[in-house]
Write an enzyme that holds these catalytic residues in place. Sequence first.
Site, PDB file in Angstrom:
ATOM      1  N   CYS A 122       0.409   0.838   3.676  1.00  0.00           N
ATOM      2  CA  CYS A 122       1.129   0.180   2.574  1.00  0.00           C
ATOM      3  C   CYS A 122       1.239  -1.332   2.783  1.00  0.00           C
ATOM      4  CB  CYS A 122       2.527   0.773   2.418  1.00  0.00           C
ATOM      5  SG  CYS A 122       2.496   2.500   1.939  1.00  0.00           S
ATOM      6  N   HIS A 265       6.780  -4.263  -1.744  1.00  0.00           N
ATOM      7  CA  HIS A 265       6.205  -2.918  -1.764  1.00  0.00           C
ATOM      8  C   HIS A 265       7.227  -1.959  -2.374  1.00  0.00           C
ATOM      9  CE1 HIS A 265       4.303   0.750  -0.758  1.00  0.00           C
ATOM     10  NE2 HIS A 265       5.111   1.053   0.232  1.00  0.00           N
ATOM     11  N   ASN A 295       5.150   5.074  -5.568  1.00  0.00           N
ATOM     12  CA  ASN A 295       4.659   4.290  -4.437  1.00  0.00           C
ATOM     13  C   ASN A 295       3.125   4.344  -4.450  1.00  0.00           C
ATOM     14  OD1 ASN A 295       3.762   3.434  -1.921  1.00  0.00           O
ATOM     15  ND2 ASN A 295       5.393   4.441  -0.785  1.00  0.00           N
TER      16      ASN A 295
END
Length: 338
Positions: A122, A265, A295
Amino acid sequence: MTPNQSRQYGVEIIGSGNGLPSRRLTNADLVKMMDTSEEWIIQRTGIEERRLCDWDSGEKTSVLAAQALQTAIDDAGITPADIDLIVVATMTPDMPTPTVSCLVASKIGCDGVPAFDFNAACSGFVFSISTVHELLKGGMFKTVALIGADCLTQYIDYSTAGRTASILFGDAASAIILRRTDDTSKGLIAHAMHTDGAGSSILLIPGSRSDHPDPENCEDREVKRVYMNGPMVFKFAVKKFPEVIQETLDLAGLEADDVDHYICHQANARILEAARKRFGLHEDKLRININKYGNTVAASCPLVFNELCKDGSIKPGQRVMFIAFGAGLTWGASLWQL
Ligand code: UT7
């Protein structure tokens, strides 16, 4: 191209664009697939829906990444011939080799240019934007395409056994175009990048039973599926997010309010709210769009950036900080003068 060691350049971001799957998976859809509720998901995560690849029609990481790049190229008003490097931040390539970036180069009509993938889970987009900046600043490249692209849902167990991780993730790609400029006031102000392999066992995709944190009790269905200790990852994120923001502000000699946008994020709306409150930031400074996409791993920061550009929230001359954390463990921030 020979780098011009005798001088340094600035770097500007001249375009952005997304590549999104057409399929939507809502919380109501998930309720039909596992023991969960719409209220639980929205309260614990802030997610309303996420996008999912339609694998049967050929949607996958390279396809979304190429769509995102083509949109960013159009947005920047350049042509594929102007691009001299393609970097794709991804942990979900279509296959082990060739890289997503090679496939994207071919789809876009950029065959011949250097292209490579960059895997920091990520944190991939945040780590790579700082790295790419240095390649441009030193003169090695003039125009670089950077894409965050991940289709993690192929590694998700959509049954009650996998309900903690399955509600979180969505597929997406998002690209930016970076260009070298003679204006040295533009570009990276400060950055931070960190890893902690000792923490890898709280978030991973085991390739075999022996990779699993509890190999003795690992069931076959858990191999090549996302394993996540949600509360441990949550704790890690709530600690590291503010820490890395403060570290980067300190390196830049700036206060929290000197930054116009915190482009974070999107892992859980509660993690983002905690960071926002910790620095006393106005809602306008920390955009949350996890409700629409979930996500999306390396695509998540550029998705927010693109949204802010398209609705006019981001203006020339502003300062923006990209921040992410993820598997590895990895975490980092990249502060830019636009
Ligand atoms: O890019 C980085 C990726 N990951 C993250 O950032 C994830 C960070 N962690 C989180 O966001 C949260 O830990 C989650 C949203 C994943 C989970 O929320 P939580 O508040 O930490 O829940 P929990 O795992 O502690 O579980 C609480 C309860 C449990 O039931 P019991 O044992 O209290 O009866 C779970 O079984 O909630 C249950 N539960 C669910 N219930 C309904 C877990 N998942 C679900 C679900 N629906 N989907």
